[in-house]
Each structure stands twice: as C-alpha cells, then as structure tokens.
Design a protein around this motif. Structure first.
Motif, short mmCIF file in Angstrom:
data_model
loop_
_atom_site.label_atom_id
_atom_site.label_comp_id
_atom_site.label_asym_id
_atom_site.label_seq_id
_atom_site.Cartn_x
_atom_site.Cartn_y
_atom_site.Cartn_z
N LYS A 187 0.84 -1.21 0.00
CA LYS A 187 0.00 0.00 0.00
C LYS A 187 0.87 1.26 0.00
O LYS A 187 1.77 1.39 0.82
N PRO B 187 2.09 4.63 1.11
CA PRO B 187 1.79 5.38 2.34
C PRO B 187 1.34 6.82 2.07
O PRO B 187 0.82 7.48 2.94
N ARG C 262 -6.16 6.92 1.53
CA ARG C 262 -6.22 6.94 2.98
C ARG C 262 -7.52 7.63 3.30
O ARG C 262 -7.98 8.47 2.54
N LYS D 202 -9.54 1.12 -1.67
CA LYS D 202 -8.98 1.21 -0.30
C LYS D 202 -7.46 1.09 -0.33
O LYS D 202 -6.77 1.66 0.51
#
Ligand code: NAP
Length: 661
Positions: free
Chosen positions: A65, A67, A125, A121
């Motif tokens: 993912k 950040p 965020r 998703k």
C-alpha cells in the motif's frame, strides 16, 4: 408545491463515447519487454488496475500500500512506497501481466463490487464511504455514472423543451453530451469556428497544461494515451475535437455564432436569445432553458496601461495569438509573469533578438522537474495495453490532489507571520524558497526579484522545471521590475523614466475574469439586468450555478467555482452540468415552466463561501489576482474541498427554488 410522481426510470444509454475511449490493445509482447515496461510504471495505479483485471488481491496487499506522504511541494514518487515494496510490486505485476497475456479469456467479466472497494482502499487513505460516489464517478470503470439516467420521453412525453448552450469549450461539450443522453432538444452556440474554447483560442508559443492531464479530462471520455503528463495545446484541442466527434454532437453546434443578449419572458417562461452569426446577421431564438458554458478566462485583458493604443509596433495578447507574428530577431517585450507568460517566455527566448520581461509581482513556483517530459515509453505501453490503467492513474492523481494540497492554503488564526498564513502554508513556502534558492544560487539579483512577498497560493502557483530561470539567465533576456509608467509609440516607458524600445509587445496580462457572462446582456424577471441591477460588479450565484430572478439559467464555471490548487476545473464543470440535468428533470416532472432560485439559499450560500475564502491564502492575502473582483472579494474561487462541491451539487433540492407557470 407538489411534485407529481415520476414514472419509474430506465437507465438511458450513455452513448458510445465511453466505449470509444476504452479500447485497449492485446498484449503480445515478450516477458522481457513487459519487465522493462513495468520498470517505468507508476506502480500504485498499476497494482490496482491489475488486481481489478485478474481478481488477484495479493497485488494490493497491505505491504504494497502506498503510504502517500503529505504532499508539500512535490508528489512523492510511487506514492512513497519503500524500495522493497516497489521491487515486490514489480515482480508481482510482471507475473500478472504475463498471465494476462497468456490467458486473456480467463479474466473476462465484470469485477465484483468488493474488488473495486479493495482496490480503492488500497490507494486511498481516509474513509471510502465518505468519498465512494465521487470516486466511483471519477473512476468510471464500467459505467458512465454521470449519465442523467432518464430521457425526455420518460419524464415528460410530448413536451417540447428546448435548451441553449452557450459555448463549445470543455464544459459546453460536457453539457451537450449530457443533454444528448437525455434526448433533449438543444442547440450549442459557439463564437469560434471549432470546439475547444480556451484550448482553441490560446495558441501562444509553449501553450500546454499545468494540471496533470489524466485528471484534466472528462470522466466519460478518459483518454489513456496522453503523450505527456502536461500535454501541449494541440494535443488537448485534438482530444476535445475527438470527444465532440465521437459523441456526434457537432450537428447541434452553430459555429461562428455569438449570443449578444438574452431576455426572460416571465409570462411564457421563455428565454429569447439575440444571436449574431459570422455574417453579422442577427436573429432571435427561443429556448426554455439556457446553460452558459462561456468560461471564466475568455475575454482577454490588456491591463489598463496608459497609452496602450499609441504603440506603433505589433501588439499581441497571449489569448489571441496571431499566426503571422514573427519574433525572429525582434526586440520583444513580455508584459506579465502569470501562467501564460511563464510558458511563452522560455519558448521564444532563443528566437528573439532581445526579450525584456516586465514583472509586477513574481509568481510562486511549484517544483515540477518532469513538467515537460514525455510519459516514459514503458508506461505509455502499459496505458495502452492494461485495461483501465489510465483510469486508475487518473483516480490516483485526483486523490492525491484532493487530499494533498488544500490544507497547505489554510489560514490559521494563531499563526503570526508577515507572509505565510499558517503552519502548513509556511512549510509550502519554505519548500518553494528552497527551489528558488537552487534555481538562482548564482544570481542573487534574480533571486531577490523572483521571491514573492505574499503567501504561496495567494494567487495561482506555476509549474516550474527550471526553464524560467534558464531563460532569465540568457544574455539576450532581462527581467524588469521597475513598473510600467506608460506605453509610448516606440515601446514602454518605465517608472524610472527609461524608454524601452520594442518591435513587438506581448501582453500576457490575463483575462477579465470577474466579468462573468460579459459582454452578454442578460435580462431576467421584472426586466432586471444581471450585470447592472443584480451583480453590480460583484458576481455571485447559488452553488455557482443559479441566480435569483434569472429562472432556468444555469451557469457552468460560474462565480466561486474555480479551484486554486486542488483539482481540475473539469471536475467542477461536470458537477454543475449533472446538477443542471437534475434540475431540468425536476422541472419537467413538475409540469411547471421555470424554476427560480430563492433568495435565502442564495444569500446563506454566499455567506458560507465568503467566510471559506477568507480562511484561504488567496482570500486572506493582500494580493491582486484574477481570483478577486474590483471590491477585493474572492468571487472566482471555491474555498473548500472537491468532495464538498460534489456533495452540495449531488442532489437537487426543490425547496431551494420557486416554481413558475
Ligand atoms: P494572469 O494569471 O492573470 O497573469 C497576468 C499577469 O499580468 C500577472 O503577472 C500580472 O501581474 C500581470 N499584469 C497585469 N496587469 C499588469 C500591468 N498593468 N503591468 C504589469 N503587469 C501586469 O493571466 P494568465 O497568465 O493568462 O493566466 C490566467 C489563468 O489562466 C491562470 O491562472 C490559469 O488558471 C489559466 N492558465 C492555465 C494554463 C495552463 O493550464 N497551462 C496556462 C495559462 C493560463 P500581477 O501578478 O502583479 O497582477
């Protein structure tokens, strides 16, 4: 008032525009080629696209993912993914692409909604639910979610409801597409001989986008093969022509026709437009509703410099460039250092004999080292071959802009600084100052002149990859900050009394942005004139779209809808046309002739927007810019997030309107 029940809705066909923009080539490349292409990919969006195609959620696992570190001056490459995460992601992506190449049929069929959620998703965020409808609309994976979803026949059969659209630029094209989807009778009036609006008019040297291209495109016509992230004018104009052609909307457009005036007849609920065609012939034409799509940056301003007409050389405005302007070896003045000048200067400096740039206030520059770069070949190949990669890339850029930049403009009451307006704004300022120091380390004189004394985002920030500084350092280029006293027959006289002689003066002095809808004369209920009796130099609207006393008049790109730093104008225009379609549907279903915005929602909305702008760098800063009108009020800018604008335009509220006839 009563709203009769409307018949159950069938979804209208969303024409074939989306399909035409959703064609992908079959993969027949070697493993090695694929590996090299993936080296040049933007990974976060690629992983989401591949997970969507293959259904393999290991491609979007937690350890991959992005950040997404907070964006101050620049976007973190690969969303801030660690080197290890990038290596793993590339390995998985190559394997997925090889599998997809070898067994394309194994991956057919519509991805389940849960998979779409998982991919979204993975990239964002924050709260998916809050953003869901906006993000799905922007992504448009399998459906054009902005389609009205109704046709005239379904809502008000046998009704002749005619709509005029004024302008065939990007928002006019969006409007025409939506009206066509609802099968409404409409005519588009375009003063130019082609679609494109500002992208047809602005042909100055170096003209290109300064908003990322994938985000600056229509949700229903997402192009995957942009050659650059910030494409040049011909590319964007070509795109708009292609959308208009593929939607078959040209038959509705009357080119070379300018609307001079419009008047509302309250008894009949009809707008009469005074239209002047290219031969000068004037006709009166009647419509039930009018949608203005004339843009904000449409009427060039030469700035009120005394003596303007006395100049005996060639005068040219950035937005009205003439093909026969020859600058070779000439003495050229460039007045202004806004977005247009910033693109013109570096493009002509090598060709002219001498270039003097007249700057009043320096712009803040947003470091963008890749500004003029082509999209790497590998990434381009992936965009053409991986279904919907371009859409996920657009989505990703959109998300970063929505979430990333707006907080940097916030005014903090407890922040006391002579220039910046808040802590995050100061961080942005420091980042930009570092960039400036790097650019002008060898020229302290230029560094001083190029350092703004107002907060970043106080006016439009400009993309910079170093070409402006390189231009200023050329021996034939000079930056003059003395101030212009007047234009004289020979050239420009500055405030220190010096005469600068020129062959050509380029005015990159912007637009009459706060004169919304000018020079059209707009007469509403009770013969009220929009510019004189209603706005009096201070334009306002409800949601930027409707104005009390001017029923069935809908504006695209109206007051307080321009975004400064967070997003693209196309997003707002699409919200506005989709709201307008909801309003028209409601009106048709009600059986009334017209709807007129009530004073209360209009007034309270504008109080809210004004308060919002005062909490932003552009509202608080004591700077001049096209964002503000003659009263110093920020009448052009939208002060909140894109989600806020999406939410307030997502529903049409009948209680905000009076129904007439
Ligand atoms: P602008 O941003 O309004 O800039 C006008 C420039 O002219 C400013 O530097 C202004 O100085 C200067 N000026 C005005 N009157 C002057 C005078 N009397 N003497 C000296 N200088 C004077 O206009 P623009 O550059 O055409 O850009 C307008 C907008 O168009 C942009 O903000 C952007 O939204 C859009 N645009 C976009 C792109 C793109 O996407 N690629 C490209 C071009 C334009 P002050 O700053 O002191 O007022």
């Amino acid at each position: 008032m009563n709203h009769p029940a409307t018949p159950p809705l069938k979804t209208a066909d969303s024409s074939n525009v989306m399909e035409q923009f959703s064609r992908f080539e079959k993969i027949d490349a070697s493993d090695d080629f694929i590996r090299k292409a993936v080296e040049e990919a933007d990974l976060p969006a690629l992983m989401a696209a591949l997970a969507m195609i293959t259904g393999d959620t290991s491609l979007i696992s937690e350890d991959l993912k992005p950040p997404t570190p907070p964006m101050i001056t620049a976007i973190a490459p690969q969303g801030g993914m660690s080197k290890e995460a990038q290596t793993k992601a590339r390995r998985l992506a190559v394997a997925a692409l090889i599998k997809y190449r070898d067994e394309p049929n194994a991956f057919e069929g519509k991805p389940p909604p849960a998979l779409l959620d998982a991919c979204v998703k993975y990239l964002i965020r924050g709260d998916l639910e809050e953003y869901r409808s906006l993000l799905e609309h922007e992504l448009g994976v399998s459906q054009d979610l902005g389609s009205p979803g109704w046709t005239l026949d379904q809502i008000a059969p046998q009704t002749n409801f005619r709509v005029a659209v004024i302008g065939a630029g990007v928002s006019g094209i969006a409007a025409a597409h939506r009206l066509q989807q609802a099968d409404l009778n409409f005519t588009v009036y375009e003063k130019n001989e082609e679609v494109g609006g500002v992208w047809w008019e602005n042909r100055y040297p170096g003209c290109r986008l300064d908003t990322p291209n994938f985000a600056y495109s229509l949700s229903f016509a997402q192009k995957s093969d942009w050659p650059q992230q910030f494409s040049r004018q011909p590319e964007i104009l070509g795109y708009l022509k292609e959308v208009a052609a593929s939607a078959g909307m040209k038959r509705h457009i009357r080119f070379g026709c300018e609307v001079d005036a419009m008047r509302f007849d309250e008894q009949r609920g009809i707008w009469t437009l005074t239209v002047r065609d290219r031969t000068g012939e004037v006709s009166q034409e009647e419509f039930n509703a009018v949608i203005t799509a004339v843009g904000i940056l449409n009427r060039p301003s030469f700035a009120d410099i005394p003596g303007l007409d006395t100049f005996q050389g060639r005068k040219v405005h950035s937005a009205a460039w003439a093909n026969d302007v020859d600058l070779t070896g000439k003495r050229v003045a460039l007045v202004g250092t806004g977005a247009s000048a910033f693109q013109i200067g570096p493009s002509i400096a090598g060709e002219v004999g001498e270039l003097k740039v007249f700057q009043r206030n320096p712009p803040w520059m947003l470091p963008t080292p890749t500004y003029h770069d082509d999209i790497p070949a590998g990434m381009q190949w992936l965009l053409k071959h991986v279904p919907y990669y371009g859409r996920w890339f657009r989505f990703w850029q959109f998300w970063i802009a929505v979430e990333g930049r707006l907080p940097l403009t916030e005014v903090e009451d407890d922040w006391n600084h002579p220039i910046s307006v808040g802590r995050k704004n100061e961080a942005l300022r420091q980042g930009c100052l570092e960039w400036l120091a790097k650019q002008y380390h060898d020229r302290p004189d230029l560094l001083e002149k190029m350092t703004p004394n107002y907060p970043p985002a106080g006016k439009r920030m400009l993309r910079d990859n170093g070409v402006w500084a390189a231009m200023l350092k050329k021996p034939n280029v000079e930056l003059n900050t003395t101030g212009i006293e007047r234009i004289v027959p020979e050239g420009i006289q500055t405030k220190d009394g010096v005469l600068h002689e020129f062959d050509v003066i380029i005015f990159a002095t912007g637009f009459k942005a706060s004169d919304f809808l000018a020079p059209m004369k707009v007469t509403g209920r009770k013969s009220k004139d929009l510019h004189q009796d209603c706005w009096a130099g201070d334009c306002r609207a409800y949601l930027g779209i409707t104005i009390p006393g001017f029923p069935n008049l809908f504006m695209l790109g109206g007051p307080n809808t321009a975004v400064v730093i967070n997003g693209s104008a196309i997003f707002s225009s699409e919200c506005q046309i989709e709201y307008t379609m909801r309003a028209i549907r409601d009106l048709l279903a009600s059986g009334h002739k017209a709807l007129d915005c009530r004073e209360d929602p209009y007034a309270s909305y504008n109080v809210w927007v004004d308060a919002g702008n005062l909490k932003r760098a552009w509202g608080a800063a004591r700077t001049t810019s096209w964002y503000k009108n003659q009263n110093g009020r920020a009448s052009q800018t939208w002060p909140f997030g894109l989600l806020d604008y999406w939410n307030i335009t997502a529903k049409f509220k009948p209680e905000d309107y009076e129904y007439l006839g």
